[in-house]
Scaffold this active site. Structure first.
Site, PDB file in Angstrom:
ATOM      1  N   GLU A 163      28.179  32.673  32.355  1.00 35.83           N
ATOM      2  CA  GLU A 163      29.177  33.687  32.694  1.00 35.83           C
ATOM      3  C   GLU A 163      28.923  34.983  31.920  1.00 35.83           C
ATOM      4  O   GLU A 163      29.790  35.502  31.202  1.00 35.83           O
ATOM      5  CB  GLU A 163      30.590  33.161  32.425  1.00 35.83           C
ATOM      6  CG  GLU A 163      30.987  32.032  33.352  1.00 35.83           C
ATOM      7  CD  GLU A 163      32.422  31.583  33.181  1.00 35.83           C
ATOM      8  OE1 GLU A 163      32.969  30.985  34.131  1.00 35.83           O
ATOM      9  OE2 GLU A 163      33.002  31.804  32.105  1.00 35.83           O
ATOM     10  N   GLU A 320      31.149  26.203  39.116  1.00 33.85           N
ATOM     11  CA  GLU A 320      32.321  25.721  38.393  1.00 33.85           C
ATOM     12  C   GLU A 320      33.571  25.955  39.220  1.00 33.85           C
ATOM     13  O   GLU A 320      33.725  27.003  39.836  1.00 33.85           O
ATOM     14  CB  GLU A 320      32.512  26.459  37.059  1.00 33.85           C
ATOM     15  CG  GLU A 320      31.499  26.183  35.983  1.00 33.85           C
ATOM     16  CD  GLU A 320      31.851  26.921  34.691  1.00 33.85           C
ATOM     17  OE1 GLU A 320      33.046  27.260  34.496  1.00 33.85           O
ATOM     18  OE2 GLU A 320      30.946  27.169  33.885  1.00 33.85           O
TER      19      GLU A 320
END
Length: 679
Positions: A163, A320
């Site tokens: 991320e 995710e």
């Protein structure tokens, strides 16, 4: 290297990630658990059908100490256990969160916020993206990990960092300022060109030397918009540069595909993923329902369509999402029974060939100890685990869907640069933001049954019947020209307010709004007339609207609706310039209608354009097809509180039942019909 030799060397094709059906995956953090738990976990992964596991995402402090030595013994063991169980590994480089010893030794790597204060270790991503010290240490770790596992048969995918930019996208330190100046030199070439681009004649901001330029920290008044916009571009490029640096190291040791997890979601806007996407071997996205929004499921659908757009319409990975609640919202709501399956298949319906979760086993300590997981704190004797088992079985049956594509004839233009420029410090109304128009139009199209491809401004628009342009404030001339050309070729366009106003330097186009699209739309706006958030705007059609009106003249367009009263009373609110000689129509909407009013306008535009619609789609019911040359799959997702009846023929991959006419889709349920024939 000899240049003549370099040009004759064959260029290796980009590695391609091979989905095994619909991947069922998760993040696993074995460093949080005793090795005795690992064997139990791997056995349970096989039981539930997990086929892809991401590890070493946050493994740096477990691998390396301050002496520089690296201990691979624990990582060796868990990779071996997964490989023996025929579970593929999505191997992280481990660089996403540096260990405390690195910041203690080199405090200069710490990021600085907009007010000039530092952020310290104790969380994650406590590093400046421009720091050469951090990058040196990070790449040394990547080198060691890639050298050890680059040829390991368990590794199916490389996962760079994690991320990127979630917490440190913008660093305002002096190191970042020096990097920003280098970026500006490359972009503009001269101080004079930069002064023109930033409009520095305003407020006596003219620069005479590169060294006078810093990062746009907080100022006594509002900051220079051009500087802020370029700093956003620079910050996205700087993190992309870090990705490329790690990729280059991996490529020396491995030909396995490489990616990183995007954050195409409501609350992350710092990275321009249109510039990132070409660098990825597979597009991967993290997505979590945001219950701070009025309609989280609509934002999920938009994010999934946008991720498919980044993938060029091809398969992508849901890297995710959550089985239930998250831990970082003010109110972390659990998912209702059946919602895990419904949300997962919403992503699959819109192009995902992987369904992965954060995380496998719920943490007992740390900031995310109350984040849901496939194995909750209650263990496997829980409703959540049983839902995970059911999901694994459904994904196994749906393996044949992998590789099929979602095909739409409606396009929506979306731009991170426009997002940055629209939501600036000084704008006509802070009550409305870029995503208000984007989400509203996407939701109306979805509820009308349209399949929407979200594309970058300037992309090829051939084949689309309707092109929707919601609030595209910043647009380059050549990007605007692609819409003009598509309409001349027969496509219809629907442009909404605050579009086409500024160029790439955030410079207003003079002569009246909407700037670059005045002629296409046959209108001219003299002045924006926003209204207060608590006020309502009425149109002659009875449509209720809010937040925005304009003083608009139709120069070469039919007026379809007008404002009643208010600052633009009697003036056009909806126009349509009819195409001639094979050209399409160009519609313009000068306000933000309520849901019913926008639905009527979208219905008119879709009908006029002859765009396709999925039968049975409506508010609360998604209907999407994934197709191949020889087969199609119809996803029916009922978000509502009542059962719905739809016509369908084929086999339902969720229940295994055969549909021979009318099927019932219970409230909260999903049906995936392998259709008898492509239609």
């Amino acid at each position: 290297m000899n240049r003549s030799l370099a040009t004759t060397e064959p260029k290796l094709a980009r590695p391609r990630y091979e989905h095994r059906g619909i991947d069922f995956g998760c993040d696993y953090n074995p460093e949080q658990w005793d090795p005795a738990v690992w064997r139990e976990d791997v056995a349970l992964m096989r039981e539930v059908g997990v086929s892809l596991v991401a590890i070493n995402i946050f493994g740096w402090s477990d691998l390396q100490g301050p002496d520089g030595g690296i201990d691979f013994s624990r990582l060796d063991e868990i990779i071996g256990l997964l490989h023996d169980a025929d579970i593929r590994v999505n191997l992280g480089t481990g660089t996403s969160s540096p260990p405390p010893w690195l910041a203690a030794r080199h405090p200069e790597i710490l990021p600085m916020t907009i007010d000039g204060t530092l952020r310290y270790p104790g969380g994650r991503q406590a590093w400046c993206p421009s720091s050469p010290v951090f990058r040196r240490y990070a790449l040394d770790l990547v080198e060691a990990v890639a050298e050890r596992y680059g040829q390991h048969p368990a590794v199916a995918l490389w996962h760079v960092s994690n991320e990127l930019g979630c917490h440190n996208a913008h660093c305002y330190c002096d190191v970042s300022a020096a990097a920003f100046r280098r970026w500006l030199r490359e972009r503009y070439g001269s101080i004079a060109a930069l002064n023109r681009a930033w409009g520095t004649s305003f407020w006596s901001q003219r620069y005479t030397d590169w060294d006078e330029i810093g990062t746009p920290r907080l100022t006594p008044a509002t900051r220079n918009p051009g500087q802020v916009l370029d700093f956003s571009r620079f910050s996205s490029d700087e993190l992309l540069g870090h990705y490329r640096a790690e990729l280059e190291v991996i490529r020396r040791h491995s030909r396995v595909p490489v990616t990183t997890n995007f954050m195409v979601t409501a609350h992350i806007r710092e990275l321009d993923y249109w510039t990132w996407a070409p660098e990825m071997d597979v597009i991967a996205n993290d997505h979590y329902l945001d219950h701070r929004l009025a309609d989280p499921s609509s934002e999920l659908a938009f994010a999934a369509d946008l991720t498919r757009g980044l993938a060029g319409g091809g398969p992508w990975m849901l890297m995710e999402h959550s089985t239930g609640s998250v831990n970082w919202q003010p109110h972390n709501l659990a998912k209702a029974p059946g919602q895990m399956l419904r949300d997962s298949l919403q992503h699959v319906a819109r192009g995902a060939d992987s369904v992965c979760f954060f995380q496998w086993r719920a943490s007992l300590q740390g900031s995310e100890k109350f984040h849901s997981a496939l194995i909750p704190h209650a263990g496997t004797d829980s409703a959540l685990w049983r839902e995970a088992v059911d999901l694994g079985a459904v994904l196994e049956r749906m393996g044949e869907v992998a590789g099929t594509r979602v095909v739409g004839d409606v396009a929506m233009l979306f731009s991170w640069e426009a997002w940055w420029a629209t939501d600036a410090e000084n704008r006509p109304s802070s009550a409305i933001s870029y995503l208000d128009q984007v989400w509203a139009t996407h939701r109306a199209l979805r509820e009308a049954g349209a399949t929407v491809d979200i594309v970058r401004p300037g992309a090829d628009l051939t084949g689309y019947r309707l092109i929707v342009v919601p609030g595209l404030h910043l647009v380059r001339d050549h990007e605007a020209a692609t819409l003009d050309a598509a309409v001349r070729a027969g496509a219809h366009a629907l442009v909404t307010f605050y579009s086409g106003i500024v160029d790439e330097d955030d410079r207003v186009r003079p002569g009246g709004y909407p700037g670059v699209w005045r002629d296409l739309l046959g209108i001219r706006v003299e002045e924006f007339s926003p209204v207060l958030p608590e006020q309502e705007v009425l149109l002659e059609s009875g449509t209720r609207a809010s937040l925005w009106t304009e003083r608009l003249t139709a120069t070469d367009a039919d007026v379809l609706d007008r404002f009643v009263g208010g600052p633009a009373g009697g003036l056009p609110a909806l126009t349509r310039r009819r195409g001639t000689d094979g050209a399409g129509d160009a519609w313009y909407l000068a306000t933000l209608p309520d849901g019913a009013g926008l639905a009527r306008i979208i219905d008119q535009a879709l009908t006029a354009a002859g765009a396709g619609r999925a039968a049975g789609a409506r508010a609360g019911v998604d209907v999407i097809r994934r197709v191949a040359e020889d087969r199609s799959y119809r996803f029916i997702i009922n978000h509502g509180s009542e059962d719905v009846l739809l016509n369908a023929r084929g086999v339902d991959l969720v229940t295994g039942e055969t549909a021979t006419g009318t099927i019932r889709v219970p409230m909260g349920a999903v049906r995936v019909i392998r259709e008898d024939a492509v239609s």
